[in-house]
Design an enzyme around this catalytic site. Structure first.
Site, PDB file in Angstrom:
ATOM      1  CD  GLU A 158      -2.767  -1.381   2.401  1.00 34.22           C
ATOM      2  OE1 GLU A 158      -2.814  -0.433   3.203  1.00 34.22           O
ATOM      3  OE2 GLU A 158      -3.423  -2.423   2.540  1.00 34.22           O
ATOM      4  CD  GLU A 274      -4.495  -7.903   1.682  1.00 33.61           C
ATOM      5  OE1 GLU A 274      -5.380  -7.189   2.204  1.00 33.61           O
ATOM      6  OE2 GLU A 274      -3.281  -7.600   1.779  1.00 33.61           O
TER       7      GLU A 274
HETATM    8  O1  G3I Z   1      -4.616 -11.277  18.508  1.00 38.54           O
HETATM    9  C1  G3I Z   1      -4.403 -10.050  19.227  1.00 38.54           C
HETATM   10  C2  G3I Z   1      -5.023 -10.170  20.598  1.00 38.54           C
HETATM   11  O2  G3I Z   1      -4.298 -11.133  21.374  1.00 38.54           O
HETATM   12  C3  G3I Z   1      -4.964  -8.812  21.301  1.00 38.54           C
HETATM   13  O3  G3I Z   1      -5.615  -8.893  22.551  1.00 38.54           O
HETATM   14  C4  G3I Z   1      -5.665  -7.790  20.387  1.00 38.54           C
HETATM   15  C5  G3I Z   1      -5.668  -6.405  21.001  1.00 38.54           C
HETATM   16  O4  G3I Z   1      -4.365  -5.857  20.869  1.00 38.54           O
HETATM   17  O5  G3I Z   1      -4.972  -7.707  19.117  1.00 38.54           O
HETATM   18  C6  G3I Z   1      -5.078  -8.941  18.443  1.00 38.54           C
HETATM   19  O6  G3I Z   1      -4.356  -8.817  17.235  1.00 38.54           O
HETATM   20  C7  G3I Z   1      -5.040  -8.002  16.268  1.00 38.54           C
HETATM   21  C8  G3I Z   1      -5.180  -8.856  15.006  1.00 38.54           C
HETATM   22  O7  G3I Z   1      -5.718  -8.072  13.934  1.00 38.54           O
HETATM   23  C9  G3I Z   1      -6.097 -10.033  15.242  1.00 38.54           C
HETATM   24  O8  G3I Z   1      -7.376  -9.588  15.454  1.00 38.54           O
HETATM   25  C10 G3I Z   1      -4.155  -6.787  15.992  1.00 38.54           C
HETATM   26  O9  G3I Z   1      -4.151  -5.975  17.135  1.00 38.54           O
HETATM   27  C11 G3I Z   1      -4.754  -6.024  14.810  1.00 38.54           C
HETATM   28  O10 G3I Z   1      -3.874  -4.966  14.436  1.00 38.54           O
HETATM   29  C12 G3I Z   1      -4.870  -6.958  13.613  1.00 38.54           C
HETATM   30  O11 G3I Z   1      -5.511  -6.255  12.546  1.00 38.54           O
HETATM   31  C13 G3I Z   1      -5.160  -6.725  11.227  1.00 38.54           C
HETATM   32  C14 G3I Z   1      -4.899  -5.490  10.359  1.00 38.54           C
HETATM   33  O12 G3I Z   1      -4.633  -5.879   9.017  1.00 38.54           O
HETATM   34  C15 G3I Z   1      -3.687  -4.727  10.877  1.00 38.54           C
HETATM   35  O13 G3I Z   1      -2.576  -5.593  10.830  1.00 38.54           O
HETATM   36  C16 G3I Z   1      -6.329  -7.516  10.651  1.00 38.54           C
HETATM   37  O14 G3I Z   1      -6.447  -8.749  11.369  1.00 38.54           O
HETATM   38  C17 G3I Z   1      -6.099  -7.806   9.182  1.00 38.54           C
HETATM   39  O15 G3I Z   1      -7.270  -8.372   8.597  1.00 38.54           O
HETATM   40  C18 G3I Z   1      -5.768  -6.523   8.401  1.00 38.54           C
HETATM   41  O16 G3I Z   1      -5.420  -6.929   7.112  1.00 38.54           O
HETATM   42  C19 G3I Z   1      -5.082  -5.872   6.181  1.00 38.54           C
HETATM   43  C20 G3I Z   1      -3.864  -6.307   5.381  1.00 38.54           C
HETATM   44  O17 G3I Z   1      -2.789  -6.596   6.243  1.00 38.54           O
HETATM   45  C21 G3I Z   1      -3.505  -5.242   4.358  1.00 38.54           C
HETATM   46  N1  G3I Z   1      -4.653  -4.962   3.476  1.00 38.54           N
HETATM   47  C22 G3I Z   1      -5.864  -4.551   4.214  1.00 38.54           C
HETATM   48  C23 G3I Z   1      -6.250  -5.663   5.187  1.00 38.54           C
HETATM   49  C24 G3I Z   1      -7.566  -5.376   5.884  1.00 38.54           C
HETATM   50  O18 G3I Z   1      -7.458  -4.271   6.685  1.00 38.54           O
END
Ligand code: G3I
Length: 365
Positions: A158, A274
């Site tokens: 991105e 994705e």
């Molecule tokens: O698993 C931890 C949990 O243990 C903790 O208590 C909680 C609170 O901090 O966080 C949890 O992890 C989170 C994880 O998702 C699982 O839910 C992370 O904080 C959170 O940042 C993470 O978000 C991900 C996001 O990218 C940022 O990395 C999403 O799952 C994921 O679907 C999203 O994916 C992105 C791609 O990387 C790039 N393209 C867009 C796409 C959708 O936004």
């Protein structure tokens, strides 16, 4: 149709018989495996996943049935792999790689350089960094760790945002502010130095649909890729994230086809990295939502899979089970979003059938 015996073979010994019976009405009778349909045409089908999901046996069965490649949804991002500077921990992604290779699947890496999902210490350190080692050292460490075992890496994620007003359409990220546009080239060279075999991917969103901002994104992406190729940067593929909207946006099949043909003409491969379809913004009833999601997916895949440079289709999750509604109000009104090939009970959705049909109709590579 996957036989019950094959299903048991996948999920192991007799104790799983009960599980297979539970699953029988949904998965085992859901028609051919998406992995098999894809591989019959020289393609890969897979999804983003996480360790906590694989601990659920019914989900593991569903993933093994349909997927030939997986990518960590978030467990290979720098906020998780380098929580403190220089203290790297790839154990979560290692577990996913081991799972993939144990089951004859490919594994891809996401992502090495992004403006998001970084540990809190990184941005200030980058601003003060004397040189690019603040990201090239991480790239070399991560890519070396998986060298020879990684199908492909999303090296930079991105990096374009035409609304930021840069002439080249690049996003005004802290990476661009500190190092200028060359950070992208530098990242790819560092990744190639660390692994001569992995396919190196530039990954982005908003390249599929109708409207002036999507037109601008396609122009910026193509300009970036053509420039990288002209400078001898080892980029091997474009990653199309393909996060679509069922009611809020519409795939522009004509412009998407033209764009992908231009990408193909550069010699790059194409991965759909994705794919999902947001079902928000429309009516509440499942039938209408499911139909609109499936139609949007099919409109996109008919074009994207028709391009011979497209080599893989990954959805961003296999089931709605792990999706979180945007708000409590949405949960009350609409329940869990319905954006993926399997619903929260692992029943196949019309989107899964749309994917299966698109794979059946794809030309053999
Ligand atoms: O698993 C931890 C949990 O243990 C903790 O208590 C909680 C609170 O901090 O966080 C949890 O992890 C989170 C994880 O998702 C699982 O839910 C992370 O904080 C959170 O940042 C993470 O978000 C991900 C996001 O990218 C940022 O990395 C999403 O799952 C994921 O679907 C999203 O994916 C992105 C791609 O990387 C790039 N393209 C867009 C796409 C959708 O936004």
């Amino acid at each position: 149709m996957i036989s019950r015996r094959a299903a048991l073979g996948i999920i192991g010994a007799a104790p799983m018989v009960a599980l297979a019976e539970q699953l029988r009405p949904s998965l085992v009778d859901a028609g051919p495996s998406l992995r098999a349909l894809a591989e019959a045409r020289g393609l890969l089908f897979g999804t983003a996943t996480a360790n906590f999901e694989l601990r659920q046996k019914d989900f593991e069965f569903a993933l093994l049935r349909d997927c030939g490649i997986i990518v960590p949804e978030y467990e290979l991002k720098r906020d998780l792999t380098e929580p403190a500077q220089g203290i790297m921990d790839f154990s979560a992604a290692d577990a996913l790689l081991d799972f993939a290779h144990r089951h004859g699947m490919f594994f891809r890496g996401h992502t090495l350089v992004w403006y998001a999902s970084n540990p809190p210490w990184l941005e200030p350190m980058a601003a003060a960094a004397p040189d690019e080692r603040i990201f090239t050292d991480y790239i070399r460490a991560a890519v070396r760790h998986y060298a020879g075992r990684m199908h492909s890496w999303d090296v930079v994620n991105e990096a374009i945002e035409p609304r930021d007003g840069n002439g080249d359409g690049l996003r005004k990220s802290f990476w661009l502010s500190r190092f200028g546009p060359s950070y992208i080239d530098t990242a790819f060279h560092a990744a190639r130095d660390a692994d001569p075999s992995a396919l190196l991917v530039y990954n982005d969103y908003g390249l599929e649909e109708e409207g002036p901002i999507f037109d601008a994104r396609r122009r910026s992406a193509l300009k970036l890729l053509e420039g990288m190729i002209s400078r001898g940067v080892p980029v091997g593929a474009l990653g199309l994230q393909a996060h679509l909207g069922a009611f809020t946006r519409r795939v522009d099949q004509r412009k998407l086809e033209a764009f992908l043909n231009e990408v193909r003409a550069t010699g790059l491969r194409i991965l759909i990295t994705e794919h999902d379809v947001d079902d928000g913004g429309g009516p509440v009833d499942f039938t209408t939502r499911d139909r609109a999601v499936a139609d949007a997916s099919r409109r996109f895949l008919d074009v994207a899979l028709d391009n011979r440079s497209t080599m893989a289709l990954l959805t961003w999750g296999l089931t709605d089970r792990y999706l979180k509604p945007e708000s409590t109000r949405e949960q009350i009104l609409r329940g869990t979003p319905r954006m993926l090939p399997l619903d929260a009970t692992l029943q196949p959705t019309p989107m899964r059938e749309a994917i299966a049909q698109a794979l059946r109709g794809a030309r053999k590579r």
